[in-house]
Design a protein around this motif. Structure first.
Motif, PDB file in Angstrom:
ATOM      1  N   LEU A  38     -24.449 -23.511  12.477  1.00 18.97           N
ATOM      2  CA  LEU A  38     -25.387 -23.541  13.943  1.00 18.97           C
ATOM      3  C   LEU A  38     -26.319 -22.347  14.032  1.00 18.97           C
ATOM      4  CD1 LEU A  38     -23.284 -25.659  16.303  1.00 18.97           C
ATOM      5  CD2 LEU A  38     -25.256 -26.664  14.736  1.00 18.97           C
ATOM      6  N   PHE A  39     -25.793 -21.246  14.422  1.00 14.66           N
ATOM      7  CA  PHE A  39     -26.168 -19.976  14.908  1.00 14.66           C
ATOM      8  C   PHE A  39     -25.466 -18.771  14.034  1.00 14.66           C
ATOM      9  CE2 PHE A  39     -28.810 -22.135  18.030  1.00 14.66           C
ATOM     10  CZ  PHE A  39     -28.020 -23.028  18.344  1.00 14.66           C
ATOM     11  N   VAL A  40     -26.330 -17.675  13.902  1.00  9.60           N
ATOM     12  CA  VAL A  40     -25.815 -16.602  13.502  1.00  9.60           C
ATOM     13  C   VAL A  40     -26.182 -15.488  14.437  1.00  9.60           C
ATOM     14  CG1 VAL A  40     -25.719 -14.753  11.655  1.00  9.60           C
ATOM     15  CG2 VAL A  40     -25.871 -17.393  11.005  1.00  9.60           C
ATOM     16  N   LEU A  41     -25.449 -14.897  15.369  1.00  9.91           N
ATOM     17  CA  LEU A  41     -25.787 -13.936  16.282  1.00  9.91           C
ATOM     18  C   LEU A  41     -25.167 -12.532  15.731  1.00  9.91           C
ATOM     19  CD1 LEU A  41     -24.543 -15.983  19.322  1.00  9.91           C
ATOM     20  CD2 LEU A  41     -26.796 -15.940  18.519  1.00  9.91           C
ATOM     21  N   LEU A  42     -26.442 -11.610  15.585  1.00 10.71           N
ATOM     22  CA  LEU A  42     -26.197 -10.263  14.923  1.00 10.71           C
ATOM     23  C   LEU A  42     -26.130  -9.243  15.821  1.00 10.71           C
ATOM     24  CD1 LEU A  42     -28.117 -11.248  11.711  1.00 10.71           C
ATOM     25  CD2 LEU A  42     -25.740 -11.185  12.241  1.00 10.71           C
ATOM     26  N   SER A  43     -26.632  -9.336  17.312  1.00 11.06           N
ATOM     27  CA  SER A  43     -26.775  -8.059  18.083  1.00 11.06           C
ATOM     28  C   SER A  43     -26.461  -8.552  19.595  1.00 11.06           C
ATOM     29  CB  SER A  43     -28.020  -7.525  17.897  1.00 11.06           C
ATOM     30  OG  SER A  43     -29.008  -8.231  18.593  1.00 11.06           O
TER      31      SER A  43
ATOM     32  N   SER B  39     -19.935 -20.448  -0.170  1.00 10.94           N
ATOM     33  CA  SER B  39     -20.764 -19.277  -0.825  1.00 10.94           C
ATOM     34  C   SER B  39     -21.760 -18.572   0.157  1.00 10.94           C
ATOM     35  CB  SER B  39     -21.641 -20.044  -2.244  1.00 10.94           C
ATOM     36  OG  SER B  39     -22.491 -20.554  -1.868  1.00 10.94           O
ATOM     37  N   SER B  40     -22.276 -17.783  -0.221  1.00 17.70           N
ATOM     38  CA  SER B  40     -23.076 -16.758   0.242  1.00 17.70           C
ATOM     39  C   SER B  40     -23.961 -15.823  -0.473  1.00 17.70           C
ATOM     40  CB  SER B  40     -22.610 -16.002   1.508  1.00 17.70           C
ATOM     41  OG  SER B  40     -21.657 -15.140   1.241  1.00 17.70           O
ATOM     42  N   GLN B  41     -24.984 -15.289  -0.148  1.00 17.15           N
ATOM     43  CA  GLN B  41     -25.796 -14.389  -0.771  1.00 17.15           C
ATOM     44  C   GLN B  41     -25.555 -12.968  -0.168  1.00 17.15           C
ATOM     45  OE1 GLN B  41     -27.148 -14.323  -3.841  1.00 17.15           O
ATOM     46  NE2 GLN B  41     -27.461 -12.257  -3.737  1.00 17.15           N
ATOM     47  N   GLY B  42     -24.572 -12.317  -0.757  1.00 18.01           N
ATOM     48  CA  GLY B  42     -24.190 -10.939  -0.340  1.00 18.01           C
ATOM     49  C   GLY B  42     -22.881 -11.350   0.519  1.00 18.01           C
ATOM     50  N   GLN B  43     -22.502 -10.166   0.969  1.00 15.35           N
ATOM     51  CA  GLN B  43     -20.974 -10.001   1.553  1.00 15.35           C
ATOM     52  C   GLN B  43     -21.088  -9.780   3.302  1.00 15.35           C
ATOM     53  OE1 GLN B  43     -18.254  -7.879  -0.675  1.00 15.35           O
ATOM     54  NE2 GLN B  43     -19.809  -7.527  -2.269  1.00 15.35           N
ATOM     55  N   GLY B  44     -22.262  -9.401   3.453  1.00 11.61           N
ATOM     56  CA  GLY B  44     -22.458  -8.777   4.741  1.00 11.61           C
ATOM     57  C   GLY B  44     -22.200  -9.726   6.042  1.00 11.61           C
ATOM     58  N   ALA B  45     -22.317  -9.145   7.025  1.00 10.50           N
ATOM     59  CA  ALA B  45     -22.360 -10.169   8.242  1.00 10.50           C
ATOM     60  C   ALA B  45     -23.525 -11.062   8.389  1.00 10.50           C
ATOM     61  CB  ALA B  45     -22.297  -9.190   9.503  1.00 10.50           C
ATOM     62  N   SER B  46     -24.781 -10.558   7.981  1.00 12.05           N
ATOM     63  CA  SER B  46     -25.843 -11.736   7.990  1.00 12.05           C
ATOM     64  C   SER B  46     -25.723 -12.722   6.744  1.00 12.05           C
ATOM     65  CB  SER B  46     -26.991 -10.594   7.989  1.00 12.05           C
ATOM     66  OG  SER B  46     -27.082  -9.809   6.872  1.00 12.05           O
TER      67      SER B  46
END
Lengths: 108, 114
Positions: free
Chosen positions: A46-51, B93-100
């Motif tokens: 749903l959402f990714v909150l990054l800061s 799966s994801s592209q990359g391993q980071g938080a984003s």
């Protein structure tokens, strides 16, 4: 032992009313995710909150992140039946750690 | 076009047997994961691979062995199945391993051990 605590775990909503799901996490991470899971189905991001202070909205759902309080909220506006599902928050600390989930039922 | 697919969808087997679950992603991602969701819906990561290399190996019994033949596939083999292994196993799966790096989940494999 869960590092991520959600409450409530069960939420019965009345159509048209507003509700909030709370997610407290334990690390100093400033990355928080929200997922939705329908019964017997997969997880949908749903959402990714990054800061800190991040706010994201999609339709009737709005998520926010307060990293100082280690708290994220998922606000539901004017609940509708289609929102019945289990909602998970997950913190990022080199991996995703999920909360126990909030099972939402929307009644007429 | 299924982004992350798993086979089988359901698996019923007896204690002591060995079984495998297969996962494939067609998103071109370089990182893949296995998660276990128990009967109370608790979801926990088991393994993560990046470019076929194991990068996360949580406290999982060594009866569980992941194998990544290439970036698009991550299989899970389970030896000597036990009742407590009954759960839904999700591949992601994801592209990359980071938080984003947003993770995309497969449909899940419901494993029942009798």
């Amino acid at each position: 032992e869960l590092k991520v605590e959600q409450n409530p775990l069960f939420l019965s909503m009345q159509e048209g009313k507003n509700y909030t799901i709370y997610c407290n996490y334990s690390t100093t991470s400033d990355r928080l995710y929200w997922y939705r899971q329908d019964p017997g189905k997969s997880l949908e991001s749903l959402f990714v909150l990054l800061s800190n202070g991040a706010v994201k909205q999609e339709g009737r759902l709005m998520a926010s992140l307060d990293t100082k309080a280690r708290l994220s909220t998922l606000h539901i506006t004017a609940a509708v039946h289609d929102l019945s599902a289990t909602y998970f928050c997950a913190e990022w600390d080199y991996k995703l750690s999920f909360g126990a989930g909030t099972t939402v039922t929307v009644r007429a | 076009d299924t982004a992350v697919s798993q086979t089988p969808k359901y698996l019923v087997t007896q204690m002591g047997n060995d079984k495998s679950i297969k996962c494939e992603q067609n998103l071109g991602h370089d990182t893949m994961y296995w998660y276990k969701q128990d009967s109370k819906k608790f979801l926990k990561i088991m393994f993560s691979y990046n470019n076929k290399e194991l990068i996360i190996n949580e406290t999982v019994p060594n009866r569980f062995s992941p194998k990544s033949p290439d970036k698009a596939h991550l299989n899970l083999h389970i030896n000597s199945l036990e009742l407590g292994d009954s759960a839904v196993y999700f591949c992601a799966s994801s592209q990359g391993q980071g938080a984003s790096s947003k993770q995309y989940f497969g449909p899940g494999t419901r494993l029942t051990v009798t």
